[in-house]
Enzyme design. Structure first.
Site, PDB file in Angstrom:
ATOM      1  N   HIS A 192       1.132  -1.077  -0.092  1.00 56.87           N
ATOM      2  CA  HIS A 192      -0.056   0.084   0.064  1.00 56.87           C
ATOM      3  C   HIS A 192       0.918   1.293  -0.083  1.00 56.87           C
ATOM      4  O   HIS A 192       1.959   1.302  -0.348  1.00 56.87           O
ATOM      5  CB  HIS A 192      -1.233   0.041   1.185  1.00 56.87           C
ATOM      6  CG  HIS A 192      -0.231  -0.195   2.488  1.00 56.87           C
ATOM      7  ND1 HIS A 192       0.387   0.854   3.281  1.00 56.87           N
ATOM      8  CD2 HIS A 192      -0.004  -1.358   3.175  1.00 56.87           C
ATOM      9  CE1 HIS A 192       0.898   0.180   4.296  1.00 56.87           C
ATOM     10  NE2 HIS A 192       0.776  -0.858   4.437  1.00 56.87           N
ATOM     11  N   ALA A 193       0.476   2.549   0.252  1.00 56.91           N
ATOM     12  CA  ALA A 193       1.194   3.691   0.298  1.00 56.91           C
ATOM     13  C   ALA A 193       2.569   3.699   0.953  1.00 56.91           C
ATOM     14  O   ALA A 193       3.429   4.061   0.231  1.00 56.91           O
ATOM     15  CB  ALA A 193       0.112   4.599   0.784  1.00 56.91           C
TER      16      ALA A 193
END
Length: 89
Positions: free
Chosen positions: A14-15
């Protein structure tokens, strides 16, 4: 130079993990790509890496071409393994 990996992070890439990979890739002169079964994206682009949406258990490769390709792939592999994000396949 290319190395295969399997995502081991529970929540995938993810980020935050994507930002870490971009940070490691950015200083290298080589072109570096994150490659999945259906596409290849620029590993120096945060939005591109996040857009791939790799979930836990997904397979991917890191591919680099250029003078420092081997060093780039090794640095990215080290970060993936150190952070528990992925393991070499």
């Amino acid at each position: 130079m290319e190395q295969n990996f399997i995502v081991t992070a529970e929540h995938g890439l993810h980020a935050r993990p994507a930002a870490q990979l971009v940070q490691v890739a950015a200083p290298f002169a080589s072109a570096i790509e994150l490659v999945t079964a259906d596409r290849a994206v620029n590993l120096k682009s945060m939005m591109s890496v996040m857009g791939v949406g790799l979930a836990s258990g997904a397979s991917f490769s890191v591919r680099a071409t250029g003078d420092d390709a081997q060093a780039a792939v090794e640095a990215i592999a080290a970060r993936l393994e150190e952070q528990g994000l992925a393991r070499r396949a």
